[in-house]
Design a protein around this motif. Structure first.
Motif, mmCIF file in Angstrom:
data_model
loop_
_atom_site.group_PDB
_atom_site.id
_atom_site.type_symbol
_atom_site.label_atom_id
_atom_site.label_comp_id
_atom_site.label_asym_id
_atom_site.label_seq_id
_atom_site.Cartn_x
_atom_site.Cartn_y
_atom_site.Cartn_z
ATOM 1 N N ARG A 81 -73.615 43.976 -33.575
ATOM 2 C CA ARG A 81 -72.657 45.069 -33.789
ATOM 3 C C ARG A 81 -71.265 44.644 -33.316
ATOM 4 O O ARG A 81 -70.259 44.982 -33.945
ATOM 5 C CB ARG A 81 -73.137 46.311 -33.036
ATOM 6 N N ALA A 82 -71.212 43.903 -32.230
ATOM 7 C CA ALA A 82 -69.921 43.392 -31.750
ATOM 8 C C ALA A 82 -69.313 42.445 -32.786
ATOM 9 O O ALA A 82 -68.110 42.512 -33.069
ATOM 10 C CB ALA A 82 -70.089 42.683 -30.412
ATOM 11 N N ASN A 83 -70.132 41.569 -33.382
ATOM 12 C CA ASN A 83 -69.643 40.686 -34.453
ATOM 13 C C ASN A 83 -69.111 41.501 -35.617
ATOM 14 O O ASN A 83 -68.084 41.157 -36.209
ATOM 15 C CB ASN A 83 -70.758 39.760 -34.939
ATOM 16 N N TRP A 84 -69.809 42.592 -35.957
ATOM 17 C CA TRP A 84 -69.376 43.439 -37.074
ATOM 18 C C TRP A 84 -68.012 44.048 -36.781
ATOM 19 O O TRP A 84 -67.133 44.068 -37.639
ATOM 20 C CB TRP A 84 -70.428 44.530 -37.316
ATOM 21 N N TRP A 85 -67.813 44.543 -35.556
ATOM 22 C CA TRP A 85 -66.531 45.143 -35.204
ATOM 23 C C TRP A 85 -65.423 44.087 -35.125
ATOM 24 O O TRP A 85 -64.288 44.351 -35.509
ATOM 25 C CB TRP A 85 -66.639 45.893 -33.870
ATOM 26 N N ILE A 86 -65.753 42.909 -34.633
ATOM 27 C CA ILE A 86 -64.736 41.858 -34.519
ATOM 28 C C ILE A 86 -64.200 41.487 -35.900
ATOM 29 O O ILE A 86 -63.015 41.210 -36.051
ATOM 30 C CB ILE A 86 -65.312 40.630 -33.778
ATOM 31 N N ARG A 87 -65.062 41.480 -36.907
ATOM 32 C CA ARG A 87 -64.608 41.162 -38.267
ATOM 33 C C ARG A 87 -63.548 42.142 -38.765
ATOM 34 O O ARG A 87 -62.810 41.844 -39.695
ATOM 35 C CB ARG A 87 -65.793 41.163 -39.229
ATOM 36 N N LYS A 88 -63.480 43.316 -38.154
ATOM 37 C CA LYS A 88 -62.492 44.331 -38.545
ATOM 38 C C LYS A 88 -61.155 44.133 -37.833
ATOM 39 O O LYS A 88 -60.215 44.870 -38.076
ATOM 40 C CB LYS A 88 -63.009 45.740 -38.233
ATOM 41 N N ILE A 141 -58.338 45.223 -32.418
ATOM 42 C CA ILE A 141 -59.746 45.057 -32.763
ATOM 43 C C ILE A 141 -60.454 46.371 -32.454
ATOM 44 O O ILE A 141 -60.469 46.807 -31.301
ATOM 45 C CB ILE A 141 -60.398 43.917 -31.958
ATOM 46 N N PRO A 142 -61.038 47.009 -33.460
ATOM 47 C CA PRO A 142 -61.808 48.218 -33.176
ATOM 48 C C PRO A 142 -63.119 47.842 -32.497
ATOM 49 O O PRO A 142 -63.659 46.770 -32.729
ATOM 50 C CB PRO A 142 -62.039 48.813 -34.572
ATOM 51 N N CYS A 143 -63.617 48.725 -31.649
ATOM 52 C CA CYS A 143 -64.844 48.418 -30.905
ATOM 53 C C CYS A 143 -65.893 49.504 -31.004
ATOM 54 O O CYS A 143 -66.908 49.432 -30.320
ATOM 55 C CB CYS A 143 -64.515 48.208 -29.430
ATOM 56 N N GLY A 144 -65.670 50.517 -31.794
ATOM 57 C CA GLY A 144 -66.624 51.616 -31.845
ATOM 58 C C GLY A 144 -66.487 52.445 -30.585
ATOM 59 O O GLY A 144 -65.445 52.468 -29.940
ATOM 60 N N ASN A 145 -67.550 53.132 -30.210
ATOM 61 C CA ASN A 145 -67.485 53.931 -28.990
ATOM 62 C C ASN A 145 -68.648 53.623 -28.049
ATOM 63 O O ASN A 145 -68.972 54.415 -27.188
ATOM 64 C CB ASN A 145 -67.442 55.424 -29.327
ATOM 65 N N ILE A 168 -63.123 56.245 -31.593
ATOM 66 C CA ILE A 168 -63.198 54.784 -31.580
ATOM 67 C C ILE A 168 -62.363 54.235 -30.429
ATOM 68 O O ILE A 168 -61.372 54.838 -30.028
ATOM 69 C CB ILE A 168 -62.731 54.225 -32.939
ATOM 70 N N THR A 169 -62.782 53.119 -29.919
ATOM 71 C CA THR A 169 -62.044 52.413 -28.869
ATOM 72 C C THR A 169 -61.427 51.168 -29.487
ATOM 73 O O THR A 169 -62.053 50.503 -30.300
ATOM 74 C CB THR A 169 -62.994 52.020 -27.721
ATOM 75 N N TRP A 170 -60.195 50.874 -29.106
ATOM 76 C CA TRP A 170 -59.467 49.730 -29.658
ATOM 77 C C TRP A 170 -59.109 48.769 -28.543
ATOM 78 O O TRP A 170 -58.780 49.180 -27.438
ATOM 79 C CB TRP A 170 -58.169 50.195 -30.322
ATOM 80 N N LEU A 171 -59.163 47.473 -28.853
ATOM 81 C CA LEU A 171 -58.615 46.440 -27.979
ATOM 82 C C LEU A 171 -57.295 46.000 -28.591
ATOM 83 O O LEU A 171 -57.240 45.665 -29.779
ATOM 84 C CB LEU A 171 -59.555 45.258 -27.853
#
Length: 193
Positions: free
Chosen positions: A120-127, A141-145, A185-188
């Motif tokens: 799931r982290a890989n999926w979010w990193i691609r965004k 980088i979005p990270c979900g919640n 959503i949480t963002w980096l």
């Protein structure tokens, strides 16, 4: 434009396949119908009516898809020109390189929970994407919640993100990694100073 390439390539593929089906599928249907009507000695007046309707649908559908394809290509060329002028196309290519460098291979022998969080982290990193906001470059980088996924992505980016950005954007000075919590959503963020 480069960031959304999967979507517009898929759209162009569907339009192309649709045009091929309407153009050559009609001819195949006519051959099959003709053989069927002749084999079973059915009324050829019905065949002519069916043939006329199929030809009408094929021609109008083909023309409609051709118009949609031409409009799509016009929009894509305009979008490409705008991205090239604004520099977003180059930033999207850099974003793609950066996110690929953060993707981790997950071996199957890991526990299922850790493996699913890593995937799931890989999926979010691609965004993740580098954009220009208020005249400054921003890596976001979005990270979900999910707190575990946020921590995984933060650990991967910690130190590496600033080093990579400084190397690829040498004229920019980058701030530290920030975590911003939104409603869903949480963002980096790593912002240019």
């Amino acid at each position: 434009m480069f960031y959304h390439r999967k979507w517009w390539l898929w759209l162009l593929f569907i339009l192309g396949i649709g045009m091929l089906i309407l153009r050559y599928g009609y001819r195949l249907a006519v051959v099959i119908l003709s053989a069927t009507f002749k084999l079973f000695q059915l009324d050829m007046a019905k065949y002519d009516l069916i043939n006329y309707r199929l030809q009408y649908i094929s021609n109008n559908g083909y023309e409609l898809l051709l118009i949609i394809l031409l409009l799509t290509i016009t929009i894509l060329v305009s979008w490409l020109a705008l991205n090239l002028i604004s520099g977003q196309f180059q930033r999207d290519i850099y974003s793609d390189r950066f996110t690929r460098s953060l993707i981790r291979y997950i071996p199957t022998e890991n526990t299922k929970l850790v493996s699913s969080e890593e995937k799931r982290a890989n999926w979010w990193i691609r965004k993740g994407r580098i954009i220009k906001k208020h005249g400054k470059l921003v890596l976001r980088i979005p990270c979900g919640n999910n707190a575990a996924i946020v921590e995984i992505i933060r650990k991967r980016c910690d130190g590496y993100a600033n080093q990579w950005l400084a190397q690829n954007y040498p004229n920019s000075n980058w701030g530290p990694l920030e975590i911003k919590h939104g409603l869903f959503i949480t963002w980096l963020y790593v912002k240019e100073k």
